[in-house]
Design an enzyme around this catalytic site. Structure first.
Site, PDB file in Angstrom:
ATOM      1  N   GLN A  53      62.449  17.735  33.600  1.00  0.00           N
ATOM      2  CA  GLN A  53      61.916  16.647  32.790  1.00  0.00           C
ATOM      3  C   GLN A  53      60.468  16.382  33.186  1.00  0.00           C
ATOM      4  O   GLN A  53      60.172  16.074  34.340  1.00  0.00           O
ATOM      5  CB  GLN A  53      62.758  15.381  32.973  1.00  0.00           C
ATOM      6  N   CYS A  83      60.546   6.543  29.401  1.00  0.00           N
ATOM      7  CA  CYS A  83      60.470   5.763  30.626  1.00  0.00           C
ATOM      8  C   CYS A  83      59.472   4.618  30.468  1.00  0.00           C
ATOM      9  O   CYS A  83      58.322   4.837  30.103  1.00  0.00           O
ATOM     10  CB  CYS A  83      60.058   6.659  31.796  1.00  0.00           C
ATOM     11  N   GLY A 195      72.058   5.521  26.981  1.00  0.00           N
ATOM     12  CA  GLY A 195      71.917   4.093  27.184  1.00  0.00           C
ATOM     13  C   GLY A 195      73.246   3.354  27.165  1.00  0.00           C
ATOM     14  O   GLY A 195      73.924   3.327  26.137  1.00  0.00           O
TER      15      GLY A 195
END
Length: 322
Positions: A53, A83, A195
């Site tokens: 990532q 982020c 999430g």
């Protein structure tokens, strides 16, 4: 998951699931390309399948970082556009890039041209005063136009003004329905939801509803056995037995021995193992033993073995009490 999903954490998680796609912490392209911090790319082959990532906003620099990741052997390059940390905002990457879909598309196009492995994107549904129902489909369409076909969507807004990164993980309401709508708008994309997912039951429900994947962060870290121990059987259809906390703890002992022999410290590994027995009798003692002892000078793998014996005794006593 910065400072969480390092190589020790990923090695542990791989002991619980052979099939789940693991992700590195977010590594910034400046750190790799300008800073030469290639040690951030280190991983054990057993961690595969593994995605690198990246964080960044300069197309040429991200392309160079992607090439480094591909050369290191990663299975996928993922651009983080989700982020909300102050650190990433100051560097003009992360969730703040939701405001710049054209730039994200340019970055992804450069990375896709640079490597032969998949380039994917993790994003939010929007930031601050944006209207997610308008922003998200436009963002996906723009970035897909650059050649990206796989997205992981954190189903919350990111409020970059007024909320801390921790608050951004909990306070903005989840909007799973909007992610499901994207499934209908973009049927040829591979879309994962992220999430607030806490159980494998929820994972199965999302997959049954037509989504292609589910990304889990904190729950998998704090309760790794609950999320990963049965994932190979329930999610991937494997015939292998489910993995337990005991299985993972024992599998980590040779790894710990090698880490210590190379000059590492026990606590660097065991800090990721504290949740192995979450919800089980003896979990508190397991956490206390490792937390208090692993950072002491000369701490050895015997500490893990002692903590494991204690958990097993408490578990046996609990069974007898029933």
């Amino acid at each position: 998951m910065m400072d969480w999903t390092d190589r020790h954490c990923r090695y542990l998680h791989r002991q619980l699931s052979q099939n789940a796609l693991l992700y590195t912490e977010m590594v910034t392209s400046p750190a790799l390309v300008r800073g030469g911090a290639l040690h951030l790319l280190d991983f054990a082959p057993v961690e595969q399948p593994l995605a690198l990532q990246l964080g960044g906003s300069d197309p040429a620099e991200l392309a160079a970082a992607a090439r480094l990741g591909a050369a290191a052997g990663y299975s996928e390059i993922n651009l983080n556009v989700g982020c909300p940390s102050d650190r990433v905002q100051s560097g003009t990457f992360g969730a703040v890039l939701m405001r710049s879909p054209r730039l994200v598309a340019e970055c992804c196009a450069a990375m896709i041209a640079a490597v032969d492995i998949p380039v994917t994107v993790k994003c939010r549904i929007g930031v601050d005063d944006q209207i997610p129902e308008e922003v998200l489909p436009e963002f996906l369409a723009r970035v897909a136009g650059a050649g990206v076909t796989r997205f992981a969507i954190h189903a919350r807004m990111a409020w970059l003004q007024g909320l801390s990164p921790k608050e951004n993980r909990d306070i903005p309401p989840l909007n799973y329905a909007l992610v499901q709508q994207m499934r209908g708008l973009f049927p040829h994309m591979h879309l994962s939801v992220n999430g607030g997912v806490e159980t494998l039951d929820e994972v199965e429900a999302f997959l049954d509803a037509g989504l292609d994947g589910v990304m889990i962060g904190r729950a998998a870290y704090h309760r790794p056995v609950d999320i990963l121990g049965a994932a190979d059987r329930r999610i991937f259809g494997a015939s292998t037995p489910d993995r337990t906390g005991e299985d993972a703890a024992r599998a980590m002992l040779p790894y710990i021995e090698a880490h210590l022999s190379a000059g590492g410290r026990l606590g660097q590994v065991t800090r990721h193992m504290l949740g192995l027995f979450a919800g089980r009798p003896g979990a508190r003692g397991w956490r206390r033993t490792l937390s208090e002892g692993a950072h002491l000078p000369g701490a050895e793998p015997e500490l893990v073995e002692a903590a494991l014996r204690s958990v097993m005794r408490e578990g046996a006593d609990a069974d007898l009490a029933l």
